[in-house]
Enzyme design. Sequence first.
Site, PDB file in Angstrom:
ATOM      1  N   HIS A 196      39.700  24.276  59.682  1.00 45.99           N
ATOM      2  CA  HIS A 196      39.929  25.711  59.519  1.00 45.99           C
ATOM      3  C   HIS A 196      40.481  26.037  58.143  1.00 45.99           C
ATOM      4  O   HIS A 196      40.168  27.066  57.560  1.00 45.99           O
ATOM      5  CB  HIS A 196      40.904  26.196  60.592  1.00 45.99           C
ATOM      6  CG  HIS A 196      40.223  26.486  61.881  1.00 45.99           C
ATOM      7  ND1 HIS A 196      40.750  26.144  63.089  1.00 45.99           N
ATOM      8  CD2 HIS A 196      39.047  27.076  62.130  1.00 45.99           C
ATOM      9  CE1 HIS A 196      39.917  26.523  64.038  1.00 45.99           C
ATOM     10  NE2 HIS A 196      38.877  27.090  63.482  1.00 45.99           N
ATOM     11  N   ARG A 303      25.386  29.598  65.604  1.00 46.98           N
ATOM     12  CA  ARG A 303      25.482  28.409  66.468  1.00 46.98           C
ATOM     13  C   ARG A 303      26.648  28.610  67.437  1.00 46.98           C
ATOM     14  O   ARG A 303      27.798  28.339  67.093  1.00 46.98           O
ATOM     15  CB  ARG A 303      25.723  27.160  65.621  1.00 46.98           C
ATOM     16  CG  ARG A 303      24.565  26.759  64.717  1.00 46.98           C
ATOM     17  CD  ARG A 303      24.922  25.476  63.971  1.00 46.98           C
ATOM     18  NE  ARG A 303      23.783  24.821  63.414  1.00 46.98           N
ATOM     19  CZ  ARG A 303      23.468  24.827  62.103  1.00 46.98           C
ATOM     20  NH1 ARG A 303      24.227  25.470  61.261  1.00 46.98           N
ATOM     21  NH2 ARG A 303      22.410  24.181  61.671  1.00 46.98           N
ATOM     22  N   ARG A 339      21.984  32.176  68.903  1.00 52.46           N
ATOM     23  CA  ARG A 339      21.292  31.051  69.525  1.00 52.46           C
ATOM     24  C   ARG A 339      22.096  30.622  70.758  1.00 52.46           C
ATOM     25  O   ARG A 339      23.314  30.463  70.685  1.00 52.46           O
ATOM     26  CB  ARG A 339      21.196  29.874  68.560  1.00 52.46           C
ATOM     27  CG  ARG A 339      20.523  28.696  69.250  1.00 52.46           C
ATOM     28  CD  ARG A 339      20.308  27.544  68.328  1.00 52.46           C
ATOM     29  NE  ARG A 339      21.544  26.831  68.051  1.00 52.46           N
ATOM     30  CZ  ARG A 339      21.602  25.787  67.233  1.00 52.46           C
ATOM     31  NH1 ARG A 339      20.527  25.380  66.594  1.00 52.46           N
ATOM     32  NH2 ARG A 339      22.742  25.167  67.018  1.00 52.46           N
ATOM     33  N   GLU A 438      11.504  22.903  66.978  1.00 52.75           N
ATOM     34  CA  GLU A 438      12.177  21.723  66.428  1.00 52.75           C
ATOM     35  C   GLU A 438      11.724  20.427  67.085  1.00 52.75           C
ATOM     36  O   GLU A 438      12.286  19.370  66.840  1.00 52.75           O
ATOM     37  CB  GLU A 438      13.703  21.846  66.461  1.00 52.75           C
ATOM     38  CG  GLU A 438      14.296  22.771  67.465  1.00 52.75           C
ATOM     39  CD  GLU A 438      15.803  22.968  67.350  1.00 52.75           C
ATOM     40  OE1 GLU A 438      16.406  22.649  66.326  1.00 52.75           O
ATOM     41  OE2 GLU A 438      16.384  23.442  68.345  1.00 52.75           O
ATOM     42  N   ASN A 461      16.057  20.601  60.714  1.00 51.10           N
ATOM     43  CA  ASN A 461      16.955  19.442  60.872  1.00 51.10           C
ATOM     44  C   ASN A 461      16.486  18.592  62.048  1.00 51.10           C
ATOM     45  O   ASN A 461      16.424  17.367  61.971  1.00 51.10           O
ATOM     46  CB  ASN A 461      18.402  19.893  61.122  1.00 51.10           C
ATOM     47  CG  ASN A 461      18.866  20.908  60.097  1.00 51.10           C
ATOM     48  OD1 ASN A 461      18.296  21.000  59.026  1.00 51.10           O
ATOM     49  ND2 ASN A 461      19.885  21.682  60.431  1.00 51.10           N
ATOM     50  N   ASP A 462      16.164  19.268  63.142  1.00 51.94           N
ATOM     51  CA  ASP A 462      15.690  18.511  64.307  1.00 51.94           C
ATOM     52  C   ASP A 462      14.201  18.214  64.233  1.00 51.94           C
ATOM     53  O   ASP A 462      13.765  17.165  64.686  1.00 51.94           O
ATOM     54  CB  ASP A 462      16.007  19.283  65.599  1.00 51.94           C
ATOM     55  CG  ASP A 462      17.439  19.038  66.025  1.00 51.94           C
ATOM     56  OD1 ASP A 462      17.839  17.862  66.038  1.00 51.94           O
ATOM     57  OD2 ASP A 462      18.144  20.013  66.310  1.00 51.94           O
ATOM     58  N   ARG A 472      19.207  12.079  62.660  1.00 51.47           N
ATOM     59  CA  ARG A 472      19.713  12.891  61.549  1.00 51.47           C
ATOM     60  C   ARG A 472      21.144  12.551  61.147  1.00 51.47           C
ATOM     61  O   ARG A 472      21.608  12.927  60.082  1.00 51.47           O
ATOM     62  CB  ARG A 472      19.584  14.394  61.877  1.00 51.47           C
ATOM     63  CG  ARG A 472      20.358  14.827  63.093  1.00 51.47           C
ATOM     64  CD  ARG A 472      19.963  16.229  63.532  1.00 51.47           C
ATOM     65  NE  ARG A 472      20.826  17.259  62.992  1.00 51.47           N
ATOM     66  CZ  ARG A 472      20.812  18.519  63.401  1.00 51.47           C
ATOM     67  NH1 ARG A 472      19.947  18.920  64.334  1.00 51.47           N
ATOM     68  NH2 ARG A 472      21.632  19.397  62.890  1.00 51.47           N
ATOM     69  N   CYS A 509      15.467  28.269  59.905  1.00 46.15           N
ATOM     70  CA  CYS A 509      16.933  28.249  59.826  1.00 46.15           C
ATOM     71  C   CYS A 509      17.487  26.841  59.626  1.00 46.15           C
ATOM     72  O   CYS A 509      18.690  26.636  59.651  1.00 46.15           O
ATOM     73  CB  CYS A 509      17.555  28.904  61.051  1.00 46.15           C
ATOM     74  SG  CYS A 509      17.152  28.058  62.584  1.00 46.15           S
TER      75      CYS A 509
HETATM   76  C1  PEP Z   1      17.875  22.624  63.112  1.00 47.93           C
HETATM   77  O1  PEP Z   1      17.718  21.722  63.933  1.00 47.93           O
HETATM   78  O2  PEP Z   1      17.253  22.689  62.033  1.00 47.93           O
HETATM   79  C2  PEP Z   1      18.855  23.694  63.376  1.00 47.93           C
HETATM   80  C3  PEP Z   1      18.952  24.730  62.582  1.00 47.93           C
HETATM   81  O3  PEP Z   1      19.682  23.530  64.439  1.00 47.93           O
HETATM   82  P1  PEP Z   1      20.952  22.544  64.455  1.00 47.93           P
HETATM   83  O4  PEP Z   1      21.153  22.028  63.052  1.00 47.93           O
HETATM   84  O5  PEP Z   1      22.098  23.346  64.944  1.00 47.93           O
HETATM   85  O6  PEP Z   1      20.523  21.486  65.409  1.00 47.93           O
HETATM   86 MG    MG Z   2      18.486  21.966  65.928  1.00 40.03          MG
END
Ligand code: PEP
Ligand code: MG
Length: 591
Positions: A196, A303, A339, A438, A461-462, A472, A509
């Site tokens: 924080h 998130r 989300r 994803e 990312n996923d 990841r 995103c």
């Molecule tokens: C992703 O997977 O790209 C994403 C934006 O979700 P997170 O990083 O929260 O899994």
């Molecule tokens: Mg994701």
Amino acid sequence: MKSIAEEIIIKGISASPGICIGKAYRVDREGVEIVEKYKIQAKDLSNEVKRFKAAVKKSRDELLGILEKSPEELQHAHILETHLALLKDKMLYGRCIETIKQENINAEWALKTVISNLREVFQTMIDPYLKERSADVVQVADNIMRNLTGAKQVNIAAIKKRVILVAQDLSPAETCQINLERVKGFITDRGGKASHTGIIARSLEIPAVVGLKEATSTIRNDDLIIVDGNSGIVILRPTENTLLQYEERKIDYEEYKAVITRDSKAPAESLDGVRLSVMGNIELPEEVFALLNYGGDGIGLYRTEFQYFNRTDFPGEDELFDKYKDVVEVMHPKPVTIRTLDINGDKALTNQFNYEETNPALGLRAIRYCLKKPQVFKDQLRAILRAATFGNVRILFPMISTYFEIREATRMLDQAAESLEKNGLPYNRDIEIGAMIEVPSAVIMADVLAENVDFFSIGTNDLIQYSLAIDRGNEQVAHLFQPLDPAIIRMLKHVADVAREKEIKIFMCGEMAGTPHHVPLLLGIGMDELSMNPQSIPDIKRVIRSLNVADTRSFLKEVLTQTTAKSTFELIKATYGSILSEQMYSEGRKK
Ligand code: PEP
Ligand code: MG
């Protein structure tokens, strides 16, 4: 730690970017670290408990005082509220009183024992965010300890000189008292990026380096130090040469920031007049203000799972509603993409003590979890629909891998709306629904999924993790995690083409969206919206403004002929290198 002549470089974690140079001001907490243990006689036990309660009350009054004086725009209030709640938390308050009574010991020792046990529990947690939340508990305990031992309170607000704070740790309450005219930046031994204190530093926009481990044992009051929040290092007693170098870097950085943030609130429109929304990703409601400052056109990814961590129960509908409503109202009329809960995988909940999966990334994660726990899901869906009456809300379902999941999620959303109707509570069901893309199966089934949603949001990312079979979070295979892999680019193009054909919107995103050298490619693919870490917004807007979308479309054709991530990167560099930032070259060096 590396030593060059008399200067010392200490490496830490960058918590807030920027560079500052100045004299060190140590924030010491005398009397809090050394505590003695002694026995309390049975007849005096109730007095000892009273002494403990009085210290808690004093801490509470102090926090309330700070809360009252906190400038509203900083909006750290809810962090302080978390601290207020922790003061009376069973884990801390209840256990301390029990320990005093059961072990016949003094309150200081009981507090020290309870905290060291809690620290161990936090250390076993897998989720890094949760691990860092232990810092909140320790800070709250430090405060109670100070009031028990009668040690003086650190009065940051009273600092008269222009200094850089050096502390073992700074609590959010202390950080909130920072006077920007006096304090240039701060460094701490403890803490991580998601602490924080780091979040507050970013919203105050002062340089901060945390997790230095040995700052307080090495730096003395009035020592000259350089804090480089961009690379997460601190230089103690810099040489003349280093000082000159950093003075220049500081000017360069400030000029660069001024240039890119000057126009950040203006729309991102390409040279040939195509407008893109550049949005921010947030984890915590207080990041909203930084996002607006950086010129975010809305929230592309909220998130929500962070509200479920660090507790033993699930947040109820009203609690969720309050948080969402705050964010939605502040952002109004800009869109807020909420989300739904994306837990497990690498983000396991604390309140599932028996939860264990051999392969969590492929386990009961995100939408799969929600469909198995309809009550948890329903509470969140109702909270979102209620918050949607206060502004522009979209709902986004994570990790969709089958048509069944999106159909079920939508059915439950309808049910949530019906139940709100029955309860006579105001809600808004007329919101856009999106599926995160994803998982490779969602890419293949994009045409079917598109019939059921208003937009897709690609979570790279996923998508990279699941398509290229790369964990990841595993640094052993991090070099293989390549957004520019031709397989990924072809998937992105396919999903975007389907979205256009089905007349739904296409967003991104994942982290890929916030990296300047990916932008020409993403424009060529035809993204309608990019969402990223708020601090990247100004730079991405700058890159969009210097591109011609028609050119990026022909550029994409060339990209699609490439067979490796490396050659794709080289092609981007050769074509767009001159308008992209320096960062591109450092990224390139990593390849
Ligand atoms: C992703 O997977 O790209 C994403 C934006 O979700 P997170 O990083 O929260 O899994
Ligand atoms: Mg994701």
